[in-house]
Design an enzyme around this catalytic site. Structure first.
Site, PDB file in Angstrom:
ATOM      1  CB  ALA A   1      -0.927  -0.014   1.207  1.00 43.63           C
ATOM      2  CG  HIS A   2      -1.106   4.948   0.913  1.00 38.66           C
ATOM      3  ND1 HIS A   2      -0.812   5.675   2.033  1.00 38.66           N
ATOM      4  CD2 HIS A   2      -2.335   4.415   1.116  1.00 38.66           C
ATOM      5  CE1 HIS A   2      -1.816   5.605   2.881  1.00 38.66           C
ATOM      6  NE2 HIS A   2      -2.760   4.845   2.351  1.00 38.66           N
ATOM      7  CG  ASN A   3       2.856   7.346   2.073  1.00 46.81           C
ATOM      8  OD1 ASN A   3       1.714   7.471   1.597  1.00 46.81           O
ATOM      9  ND2 ASN A   3       3.765   8.300   1.998  1.00 46.81           N
TER      10      ASN A   3
END
Length: 343
Positions: free
Chosen positions: A238-240
């Site tokens: 997922a993001h980051n």
């Protein structure tokens, strides 16, 4: 054709037997035929030795070579690593014809090295850089402002969104998507409002990413896969998220947003990691582990929710004995009821 002596020198092994024997291929111990070289990683494979027809065998130093009397053997510290080196000798990397296919769709503002290979029906967007000896296979989509490093290989039907950076010697297998939007929404009282995902993805050098992997772009900043990490098929990142150097992420792992995975971590199949968790260096998580909070470095964990592996093993023993415990409780309850009735 390669001599056994050449192979022994390549893997820095100790040769016993006829070094001039010609080796024509490499096979598993059960499939090997005359002319092949095979390998035995541990003693569990010795049961196949009697029927083995291989012309030579690679052994680990912890295996007694006296049991292989009369056979051509090469003894090495790490037979699995030796196998990888020998396999490269018989199956060298494909040599691709340099240049851009006329059937590829390449933006005029892109910068493609003369030594890169762009196959038919690949798409490369505006201001994208493809460095020397990179290989882009058919039906790959690469967006705008992307950098593809030297000797990187991107297989068919991979999708690289805008502004993704890919380092050197990276391998990206078919169906993988890099830079799709992170899963971010906020409730305004009536509906889910999308949070713009304006960050990016960075893949460092020597990373390999399996088929049908999704790595989301950051909401701000970057999602980063660090040098030497290896990601199996069907993984969601997922993001980051940050994946540390030389970590291994096995199939069907899901890592939620803003989690940090340290160096040399192994997440086995179907591990789930909650958002904002920090997984320390050298952690080993068994298959199916549910990681619900941060994990200290050098930990070995299992279970859902996760716990130390030894504790999980004890718990499994207790669970196995639950039916016996229930039977004992029923007998005690029955006895107590009979005593109460007699009173």
């Amino acid at each position: 054709m390669i001599s056994l002596k050449e192979i022994a020198e390549k893997i820095q092994g100790d040769l016993s037997g006829n070094g001039l024997v010609v080796i024509s291929g490499i096979s598993g111990i059960k499939e090997a035929k005359e002319g092949d070289i095979t390998f035995i990683v541990d003693n569990s494979f010795k049961k196949y030795l009697k029927e083995c027809k291989a012309s030579a065998i690679i052994l680990g130093k912890d295996i007694n070579p006296d049991e292989f009397e009369g056979k051509n053997i090469v003894i090495t510290k790490n037979p699995a690593l030796a196998y990888a080196k020998v396999a490269e000798m018989f199956h060298p990397r494909k040599i691709n014809e340099k240049g851009i296919s006329p059937s590829a769709c390449v933006a005029k503002t892109s910068n493609i090295s003369d030594d890169a290979t762009i196959y038919p029906y690949a798409y490369i967007g505006e201001k994208t850089i493809v460095e020397k000896n990179a290989v882009i296979y058919p039906f790959v989509h690469i967006g705008d402002d992307v950098t593809v490093g030297e000797e990187t290989v991107i297989y068919p039907h991979a999708v690289i969104y805008d502004k993704v950076t890919i380092g050197k010697r990276v391998v990206i297998h078919s169906g993988t998507v890099l830079g799709s939007d992170g899963f971010g929404y906020v409730w305004d009282g009536e509906k889910h409002v999308k949070i713009p995902q304006i960050g990016t993805v960075e893949i460092e050098d020597d990373v390999e990413i399996g088929a049908n992997v999704t790595i989301d772009r950051a909401s701000l900043g970057k999602t980063i896969i660090k040098k030497g990490a290896k990601i199996d098929n069907l993984v969601q990142i997922a993001h980051n998220v940050s994946i540390g150097e030389n970590s291994i992420i096995v199939s069907q792992v899901g890592i939620a947003g803003s989690s940090t995975i340290g160096k040399n971590v192994i997440l086995a199949g179907q591990v789930g990691v909650r958002d904002h968790a920090v997984i320390g260096d050298n952690v080993r998580a068994a298959g199916g582990t549910g990681i619900t909070k941060s994990v200290p470095e050098n930990s070995q964990i299992s279970g859902n929710p996760h716990m130390p592996h030894k504790e999980w093993l004890r718990l499994q023993g207790h669970i196995k004995n639950l039916p016996k415990l229930f039977d004992r409780i029923k007998k005690i309850e029955k006895k107590l009821q009979m005593e109460a009735d007699n009173d």
